[in-house]
Motif scaffolding. Structure first.
Motif, PDB file in Angstrom:
ATOM      1  N   ASP A 196      84.889  22.468  73.575  1.00 63.00           N
ATOM      2  CA  ASP A 196      84.853  21.232  74.348  1.00 63.00           C
ATOM      3  C   ASP A 196      85.439  20.145  73.460  1.00 63.00           C
ATOM      4  O   ASP A 196      84.861  19.809  72.419  1.00 63.00           O
ATOM      5  CB  ASP A 196      83.405  20.902  74.733  1.00 63.00           C
ATOM      6  CG  ASP A 196      83.307  19.700  75.680  1.00 63.00           C
ATOM      7  OD1 ASP A 196      84.238  18.877  75.695  1.00 63.00           O
ATOM      8  OD2 ASP A 196      82.285  19.592  76.384  1.00 63.00           O
ATOM      9  N   HIS A 197      86.605  19.617  73.855  1.00 61.43           N
ATOM     10  CA  HIS A 197      87.249  18.619  72.989  1.00 61.43           C
ATOM     11  C   HIS A 197      86.699  17.215  73.203  1.00 61.43           C
ATOM     12  O   HIS A 197      87.222  16.246  72.650  1.00 61.43           O
ATOM     13  CB  HIS A 197      88.773  18.641  73.174  1.00 61.43           C
ATOM     14  CG  HIS A 197      89.251  18.224  74.526  1.00 61.43           C
ATOM     15  ND1 HIS A 197      89.223  19.062  75.605  1.00 61.43           N
ATOM     16  CD2 HIS A 197      89.778  17.069  74.968  1.00 61.43           C
ATOM     17  CE1 HIS A 197      89.705  18.439  76.659  1.00 61.43           C
ATOM     18  NE2 HIS A 197      90.036  17.229  76.305  1.00 61.43           N
ATOM     19  N   GLU A 198      85.624  17.089  73.973  1.00 57.20           N
ATOM     20  CA  GLU A 198      84.941  15.797  74.100  1.00 57.20           C
ATOM     21  C   GLU A 198      83.468  15.939  73.738  1.00 57.20           C
ATOM     22  O   GLU A 198      82.587  15.346  74.361  1.00 57.20           O
ATOM     23  CB  GLU A 198      85.117  15.244  75.513  1.00 57.20           C
ATOM     24  CG  GLU A 198      86.565  14.854  75.804  1.00 57.20           C
ATOM     25  CD  GLU A 198      86.704  14.082  77.095  1.00 57.20           C
ATOM     26  OE1 GLU A 198      85.694  13.915  77.794  1.00 57.20           O
ATOM     27  OE2 GLU A 198      87.831  13.655  77.396  1.00 57.20           O
ATOM     28  N   LEU A 199      83.198  16.751  72.724  1.00 56.36           N
ATOM     29  CA  LEU A 199      81.842  16.947  72.223  1.00 56.36           C
ATOM     30  C   LEU A 199      81.923  17.054  70.707  1.00 56.36           C
ATOM     31  O   LEU A 199      82.645  17.885  70.170  1.00 56.36           O
ATOM     32  CB  LEU A 199      81.241  18.230  72.804  1.00 56.36           C
ATOM     33  CG  LEU A 199      79.864  18.650  72.287  1.00 56.36           C
ATOM     34  CD1 LEU A 199      78.809  17.612  72.635  1.00 56.36           C
ATOM     35  CD2 LEU A 199      79.472  20.016  72.857  1.00 56.36           C
ATOM     36  N   GLY A 200      81.191  16.179  70.028  1.00 55.30           N
ATOM     37  CA  GLY A 200      81.225  16.202  68.566  1.00 55.30           C
ATOM     38  C   GLY A 200      80.183  15.281  67.984  1.00 55.30           C
ATOM     39  O   GLY A 200      79.358  14.692  68.699  1.00 55.30           O
ATOM     40  N   GLY A 201      80.212  15.122  66.670  1.00 54.00           N
ATOM     41  CA  GLY A 201      79.239  14.289  65.986  1.00 54.00           C
ATOM     42  C   GLY A 201      79.197  12.867  66.502  1.00 54.00           C
ATOM     43  O   GLY A 201      78.143  12.217  66.451  1.00 54.00           O
ATOM     44  N   ALA A 202      80.323  12.369  66.994  1.00 53.47           N
ATOM     45  CA  ALA A 202      80.353  11.012  67.537  1.00 53.47           C
ATOM     46  C   ALA A 202      79.408  10.862  68.720  1.00 53.47           C
ATOM     47  O   ALA A 202      78.883   9.761  68.970  1.00 53.47           O
ATOM     48  CB  ALA A 202      81.784  10.653  67.957  1.00 53.47           C
ATOM     49  N   ASP A 203      79.156  11.951  69.446  1.00 57.13           N
ATOM     50  CA  ASP A 203      78.231  11.883  70.584  1.00 57.13           C
ATOM     51  C   ASP A 203      76.786  11.779  70.101  1.00 57.13           C
ATOM     52  O   ASP A 203      75.956  11.143  70.753  1.00 57.13           O
ATOM     53  CB  ASP A 203      78.424  13.115  71.474  1.00 57.13           C
ATOM     54  CG  ASP A 203      79.817  13.145  72.087  1.00 57.13           C
ATOM     55  OD1 ASP A 203      80.083  12.319  72.966  1.00 57.13           O
ATOM     56  OD2 ASP A 203      80.631  13.973  71.652  1.00 57.13           O
ATOM     57  N   TRP A 204      76.493  12.391  68.956  1.00 63.27           N
ATOM     58  CA  TRP A 204      75.179  12.187  68.335  1.00 63.27           C
ATOM     59  C   TRP A 204      75.034  10.708  67.938  1.00 63.27           C
ATOM     60  O   TRP A 204      73.983  10.106  68.161  1.00 63.27           O
ATOM     61  CB  TRP A 204      75.036  13.076  67.103  1.00 63.27           C
ATOM     62  CG  TRP A 204      74.457  14.429  67.345  1.00 63.27           C
ATOM     63  CD1 TRP A 204      73.192  14.844  67.048  1.00 63.27           C
ATOM     64  CD2 TRP A 204      75.121  15.573  67.920  1.00 63.27           C
ATOM     65  NE1 TRP A 204      73.026  16.161  67.410  1.00 63.27           N
ATOM     66  CE2 TRP A 204      74.187  16.640  67.944  1.00 63.27           C
ATOM     67  CE3 TRP A 204      76.401  15.804  68.409  1.00 63.27           C
ATOM     68  CZ2 TRP A 204      74.493  17.903  68.431  1.00 63.27           C
ATOM     69  CZ3 TRP A 204      76.717  17.063  68.898  1.00 63.27           C
ATOM     70  CH2 TRP A 204      75.775  18.090  68.910  1.00 63.27           C
ATOM     71  N   ASP A 205      76.118  10.143  67.379  1.00 57.32           N
ATOM     72  CA  ASP A 205      76.088   8.728  66.999  1.00 57.32           C
ATOM     73  C   ASP A 205      75.834   7.844  68.219  1.00 57.32           C
ATOM     74  O   ASP A 205      75.024   6.908  68.166  1.00 57.32           O
ATOM     75  CB  ASP A 205      77.408   8.324  66.349  1.00 57.32           C
ATOM     76  CG  ASP A 205      77.682   9.063  65.048  1.00 57.32           C
ATOM     77  OD1 ASP A 205      76.751   9.692  64.516  1.00 57.32           O
ATOM     78  OD2 ASP A 205      78.830   9.016  64.575  1.00 57.32           O
TER      79      ASP A 205
END
Length: 527
Positions: A196-205
């Motif tokens: 998923d190219h729109e899921l990453g650590g930034a979403d935790w942030d």
């Protein structure tokens, strides 16, 4: 000749080379750090700042700062700064220029030939945009390499002689993917990939930002919300990222949220953060399960190692959950730097092989000698093979002649071996049809679908048909998806005698626009 590998990340990027004993080494930036924030501050029309200083500037001048641009690669989402529009490729090019210039200052050698990594789940348009960003930055992009393959190369070098099956779990700042890879005799083969190219650590942030803002609002209901002010929001984003990192080492931490002269002290425990973000971790586990099932259907019924890559994979909850779900103890394999190191090794090996293939044995020998490679290492490099698969399905819009229903006819399917060359015949719908609008589509969701709404348009072109031809006149569409995941499409009208061919432009920027951007942005100072 020096070659380099670049991990162009959503939140942080880094560059690596091969040292005098043939080992990959990350080149530190001017701020003496291994990684550089992928943040761009447009201070003036002629001066752009990249990295930590740009990230600091986001708190003061948020409207002039761009971050997370990697999520927009392959899409036409320009940013306007000082009256000029900048494409995602151009903004990424500034990050690449910063990395290249810092590496030059460290090594004394101009950075020219590079391999840039991308998430395994990046499609054709995103990969094409990444390559163009490198060219705009003045670099010669040898190849665009999937991040898990780069990580597997690093893993294989650190663990030579081991034949094994690896599941790579790559949780970066802005993207996530899982890949099953086999290592046999030094050769690397990708079995399957998903992500998923729109899921990453930034979403935790983002989740932590919302929590901190909510706690402040509950304590100070008589003032505006912190997220209503761009400067406060940027400070909260910095606090949230620091909080996430701190709670990876500590079990609790307190953040001071300041807004409109008020202060709220918000204490958060690691358990509370994990509860706030549980659904995000659940999504990564679901994708991982799907990848394991796909691998099983391809004959790989297990794996020997579970390798964690990406800075966000350092969160303790990740390893704990994966161990519980899969029964394999995860390994943190240099998560922040493994991808750049693997890209550097790949760049070195690919250049060495190309020199040998071109008959330039003397240059290949000089390159190998400078890196201190043994005869056995040279033999292994020259013979190594890397096989990969398509990250998504690709096709064209077709219309049923009887029902007139339009749908996507997929020519290449997700996890098909690469390179893939597929040709399929279609036909016109009407008598005396003058042309065919060829629309190239890419799978958008997690599974292949023929519904147009479940796919993204990534390229189009008009194929002319000779006048006077009846309905059902044949045309041919050919897809060539290379080992880098870059797509080339050709449409042909098959009348005997005259052959009309059309190269369809994939991605947002044309070749002329890339050349123009490279020339224009070369005049902008980047620091």
């Amino acid at each position: 000749m020096a070659v380099h590998g670049i991990d162009l990340g959503t939140t942080y990027s880094c560059i690596a080379g091969v040292d005098e004993v043939g080992r990959p080494a990350v080149l530190r930036n001017q701020e003496d750090a291994d990684t550089t924030p992928s943040v761009v501050f447009f201070e003036t029309p002629d001066n752009v700042v990249v990295g930590a200083t740009a990230k600091d500037s986001a708190v003061i001048e948020p409207d002039l700062v761009v971050s997370r641009i990697k999520r927009d690669m392959g899409h036409e989402v320009p940013r306007t700064m000082h009256g000029r529009e900048y494409t995602p490729e151009e903004i990424s090019a500034f990050v690449l220029r910063k990395l290249a210039e810092d590496a030059r200052l460290v090594t004394g050698e101009t950075v020219q030939d590079v391999v840039i990594t991308v998430p395994a789940y990046f499609g054709a348009a995103e990969r094409d945009a990444t390559r163009k960003a490198g060219r705009i930055a003045g670099l010669n992009v040898i190849d665009v390499l999937s991040e898990p393959i780069a990580a597997a190369i690093t893993y294989g070098v650190l663990n030579p002689g081991q034949d094994c099956r690896i599941l790579v779990y790559d949780l970066g700042g802005g993207t996530f993917d899982t890949t099953v890879i086999t290592l046999r005799g030094g050769d690397i083969e990708v079995v399957c990939t998903d992500g998923d190219h729109e899921l990453g650590g930034a979403d935790w942030d983002d989740r932590l930002v919302e929590h901190l803002a909510g706690r402040f609002a509950a304590e100070h209901p008589d003032v505006s919300g912190p997220l209503d002010d761009k400067q406060t929001e940027q400070q909260l984003r910095r606090d949230a990222e620091d909080l996430k990192k701190t709670l990876s080492a500590r079990t609790r931490h307190t953040v001071r949220v300041m807004h409109e002269g008020r202060v709220a002290k918000v204490e958060l425990t690691r358990e509370e953060m994990e509860e706030l973000t549980r659904d995000l971790l659940d999504r990564t586990v679901e994708i991982t399960r799907r990848t394991v099932e796909t691998a099983r259907s391809k004959g790989v019924d297990g794996f020997d190692h579970l390798v964690l890559v990406g800075g966000s994979a350092k969160m303790p909850a990740v390893a704990e959950r994966l161990h519980k779900e899969l029964g394999v103890a995860p390994r943190l394999q240099d998560p922040d730097l493994a991808v750049a190191k693997g890209a550097a090794l790949y760049a070195f090996e690919e250049t060495y092989r190309r020199l040998l293939g071109a008959g330039e044995d003397d240059r290949a020998e000089e390159m190998a000698s400078r890196a201190g490679l043994s005869t056995e290492q040279r033999r292994r490099i020259s013979g190594r093979t890397i096989k990969t698969v398509a990250s998504r399905s690709f096709g064209v819009v077709a219309t049923d002649r009887d029902t007139r229903r339009s749908y996507v006819a997929h020519l290449v399917h997700a996890n098909d071996p690469l390179p893939a060359d597929v040709t399929e015949r279609f036909a016109t719908l009407e008598d005396d049809q003058s042309g065919v609008d060829v629309e190239v589509m890419e799978q958008a969701g997690s599974v292949e679908s023929e519904e147009i709404a479940d796919n993204n348009l990534i390229g189009r072109g008009l194929l002319k048909i000779p006048r006077g031809k009846p309905a059902g006149w044949p045309i041919e569409v050919a897809f060539a998806l290379d080992s880098s995941g870059l797509l080339h499409v050709t449409a042909r009208e098959l009348e005997t005698g005259e052959r009309l061919e059309l190269r369809i432009q994939i991605g947002g920027m044309s070749e002329e626009e890339v050349a123009g951007s490279r020339s224009a942005l070369a005049r902008v100072h980047v620091s």
